[in-house]
Design a protein around this motif. Sequence first.
Motif, mmCIF file in Angstrom:
data_model
loop_
_atom_site.group_PDB
_atom_site.id
_atom_site.type_symbol
_atom_site.label_atom_id
_atom_site.label_comp_id
_atom_site.label_asym_id
_atom_site.label_seq_id
_atom_site.Cartn_x
_atom_site.Cartn_y
_atom_site.Cartn_z
ATOM 1 N N GLY A 87 -8.075 4.233 -9.790
ATOM 2 C CA GLY A 87 -7.156 5.364 -9.848
ATOM 3 C C GLY A 87 -7.865 6.696 -9.842
ATOM 4 O O GLY A 87 -7.745 7.487 -8.908
ATOM 5 N N PHE A 90 -10.072 7.327 -6.761
ATOM 6 C CA PHE A 90 -9.418 7.689 -5.511
ATOM 7 C C PHE A 90 -9.029 9.166 -5.517
ATOM 8 O O PHE A 90 -9.264 9.889 -4.561
ATOM 9 C CB PHE A 90 -8.191 6.814 -5.275
ATOM 10 N N LYS A 91 -8.464 9.619 -6.632
ATOM 11 C CA LYS A 91 -8.067 11.018 -6.729
ATOM 12 C C LYS A 91 -9.302 11.933 -6.647
ATOM 13 O O LYS A 91 -9.287 12.943 -5.942
ATOM 14 C CB LYS A 91 -7.338 11.244 -8.044
ATOM 15 N N HIS A 109 -8.349 0.997 2.869
ATOM 16 C CA HIS A 109 -8.048 0.937 1.438
ATOM 17 C C HIS A 109 -7.084 -0.220 1.196
ATOM 18 O O HIS A 109 -6.243 -0.497 2.054
ATOM 19 C CB HIS A 109 -7.428 2.272 0.994
ATOM 20 N N THR A 111 -4.522 -0.475 -0.664
ATOM 21 C CA THR A 111 -3.153 -0.167 -1.086
ATOM 22 C C THR A 111 -2.337 0.498 0.021
ATOM 23 O O THR A 111 -2.766 1.514 0.578
ATOM 24 C CB THR A 111 -3.168 0.779 -2.297
ATOM 25 N N PRO A 112 -1.164 -0.050 0.334
ATOM 26 C CA PRO A 112 -0.279 0.611 1.300
ATOM 27 C C PRO A 112 0.009 2.056 0.873
ATOM 28 O O PRO A 112 0.216 2.327 -0.305
ATOM 29 C CB PRO A 112 1.004 -0.233 1.237
ATOM 30 N N GLY A 113 0.026 2.958 1.834
ATOM 31 C CA GLY A 113 0.357 4.348 1.529
ATOM 32 C C GLY A 113 -0.853 5.209 1.211
ATOM 33 O O GLY A 113 -0.736 6.428 1.127
ATOM 34 N N SER A 114 -2.033 4.590 1.023
ATOM 35 C CA SER A 114 -3.189 5.392 0.607
ATOM 36 C C SER A 114 -3.623 6.365 1.703
ATOM 37 O O SER A 114 -4.044 7.483 1.411
ATOM 38 C CB SER A 114 -4.343 4.488 0.181
ATOM 39 N N LYS A 116 -1.678 7.816 3.868
ATOM 40 C CA LYS A 116 -0.725 8.919 3.856
ATOM 41 C C LYS A 116 -1.007 9.861 2.689
ATOM 42 O O LYS A 116 -0.977 11.079 2.835
ATOM 43 C CB LYS A 116 0.697 8.370 3.767
ATOM 44 N N LEU A 117 -1.289 9.264 1.528
ATOM 45 C CA LEU A 117 -1.625 10.062 0.345
ATOM 46 C C LEU A 117 -2.819 10.964 0.651
ATOM 47 O O LEU A 117 -2.821 12.159 0.353
ATOM 48 C CB LEU A 117 -1.941 9.122 -0.825
ATOM 49 N N PHE A 121 -3.323 15.497 0.905
ATOM 50 C CA PHE A 121 -4.155 16.299 0.007
ATOM 51 C C PHE A 121 -5.456 16.796 0.628
ATOM 52 O O PHE A 121 -6.160 17.586 0.024
ATOM 53 C CB PHE A 121 -4.466 15.510 -1.264
ATOM 54 N N THR A 133 -1.437 -4.052 3.152
ATOM 55 C CA THR A 133 -0.614 -4.844 4.062
ATOM 56 C C THR A 133 0.366 -3.960 4.825
ATOM 57 O O THR A 133 1.384 -4.434 5.305
ATOM 58 C CB THR A 133 0.154 -5.921 3.283
ATOM 59 N N HIS A 134 0.046 -2.673 4.943
ATOM 60 C CA HIS A 134 0.941 -1.751 5.648
ATOM 61 C C HIS A 134 0.621 -1.724 7.143
ATOM 62 O O HIS A 134 1.178 -2.489 7.901
ATOM 63 C CB HIS A 134 0.843 -0.360 5.003
#
Lengths: 307, 430
Positions: A87, A90-91, A109, A111-114, A116-117, A121, A133-134
């Motif tokens: 956590g 990554f930030k 990565h 995690t799905p959405g990472s 885009k995150l 930023f 799995t995205h």
Amino acid sequence: MNLSIKHLIGLEGVPREDLDIIFDTSFSFREVLERPVKKVPTLKGKTIVNLFFENSTRTKMSFDLAEKRLSADSISFAASSSSLSKGETFKDTIKNIHAMKIDAVVMRHPTPGSAKLLSQFVDAVIINAGDGTHEHPTQAILDMMSIKEKFGDFKGLKVSIIGDILHSRVALSNIYGLKTMGAELMVCGPPTFMPKGIEHLGVRVTHNIMEALEWSDVINVLRIQMERQGKSLIPSLKEYREVFGITREKLEKIHKNLTIMHPGPINRGVEIDSEIADSEHSIILHQVLNGVASRMAILYLLVGGLK
Amino acid sequence: MHIHEFNGKLLLKNGTILDPFNNQEYKSDILFEKGVIAEIGENLSEAGMDKVLDASKMYVSPGFVDIHVHFREPGNEIAETLESGAKAALAGGFTKVCTMPNTSPCVDNEAEVLAVYRKTAHLPTDVYPIAAITQGREGKVITEMAILKRAGAVGFSDDGTPLANGQILRNALEYSQITGNAIINHAEDPELRGNGIMNEGLASTQTGLPGNPSIAEETMINRDIEVARFTGGRLHVPHVSTAGSVDLIRRAKATGVHITAEVTPHHLSLTDEYMKTFDANGKVAPPLRTENDRKALIAGLKDGTIDAIATDHAPHVIDVKETTLDLASFGMIGLESAFGLIMTKLYHEEQMPLLDIIKKLTINPAKIMNLTLPEFKVGEKANVTVFSADEWWVFSRKNVESRSHNSPFFGTEMTGKAKLIVKDNFIVNC
């Protein structure tokens, strides 16, 4: 020739015009790769970071090579996601990248959405090299380029994706991309590997491998893993091969030649037998070469135009 | 938001009183004196008043009751304290809240129950602790329910941690009958939920996020209903989220099971489509479901299957939300956005009658937790929320009194807003 997209997060919603530009550019770079000297100065002075929070051999090498052949300055960062307190890391990683003022980030990565995150930023071009799995858009682009190389056009072409659709980012990106290009799609695998609602994405669904083989012009065979997120969704690899594995016996029952694809790495003797993977109808190694060419194209189109 | 202590005579003029106790709606003035209703009637004289407030075009309701909030004291005061949570409640029009026991240490003993009352006694908000069902919320041995009730516990829940063991649930539903309090079980089968982050369906297929299927909730609610039927115990189902669950509860009620249910404003407002934004503020337990489920929840509210609306206000600091979705904490804040969402969705979109909505926010939840509410009668304590049904506003961070800002609703347009609270000897401008 400008793309409408600024990042490559996924193929969902990417318009056909963009994909056509990417394919055209990819074939141009494919020609470059056939030359004795394969390096071009296109991205000289651009800095690209490859961030791999998950193991990868093929994709990472392919991007490395694409960046070097475009003369970009690139550095790679591999982090075993499980060994870090993910956590905060990554930030903090995001903040660090933002502070270092680089031009592009290629990220894998778990995690799905990472991806885009990251794009929200960081002021850099983000290229998703697989987010859990995205999606895995560059894999789907190289798959489609390989299909286009062989068939010329996608219209009416019948493509089956066979295996663990539930845990596959390759399947989802291929579905989005191939649908946009006008191909027809089927997914095939045991019901425990089928994600809910997949039929609403405009694909046929079957649990009968022979139906898939008889219907298809092209099959894209996915890697099978026994354990997924702590769950055993199939009883054994032996049974998987018997029911869903691509074998000579099954292919001999259909009286036509199928084009065989696999995103790698292959479990020989599980989802596909060696003699099929290495046969004349397999375009698996074209996929690998096209991977470098199409990643060069994507980097060029997204990063090259930056001031 | 401003809280003033006020001990004089306050005249609230020309409001429309929504009286859920007598199922009436009427125009009236209310005179409050020293925190108590001194007179109710039309055209009360302004002479001798210390303060006169005009409530024309406003509605006057009993103060709202939220029976499901998480204030993080003790243990995680950086996210919320009892005081900041109590103020968030007032900002949203709530005068009474019930706190879940999953603090650290948890509320499973007399001292922690008493501490909640002691720490909130000076505030206008009444804060009632729900105590744990099992010691340490470990799902093994039930708590000293009679002692906890004597200390002031209003219900029992291991919230956040489902009671996976059916024998413990049976034990709790039987033993709690000596206290008369409800057993509140967070119904999600841990194995079926697995590592699910969002509802399992087309949207989870499109995002690649691990799915939490509706059957995780429904199979456990089904078990809970049958154990409640068998034991005769009182079961309350928190945050119902699926159409199937609404059906199960509807049938259980029809066959005489002692069961009540609540729904959150976020399950009434959002669907799993929201997760396509990958915003971790949409990660809640149970997850946001489909449009079909959302419609079924509204139907369940309308036909009385679902008794109450409760926020499941779950504050988290930004660090556990601005991260990848697998690591982000479950939950969103809800107290300040609840009433705006409820009015927008249920009153303006669904044309649900105002009195029916107010019952879901006042007498129904109060009854589930055995709370007595002051009525609109001379001599009763002041406990009213004055609201506008038509004020248009945009929910933003400045509306938030909570210490945490984990909400997916910033920037959301709402119609309907709590404006003023008169509670005991306090006046609150929401």
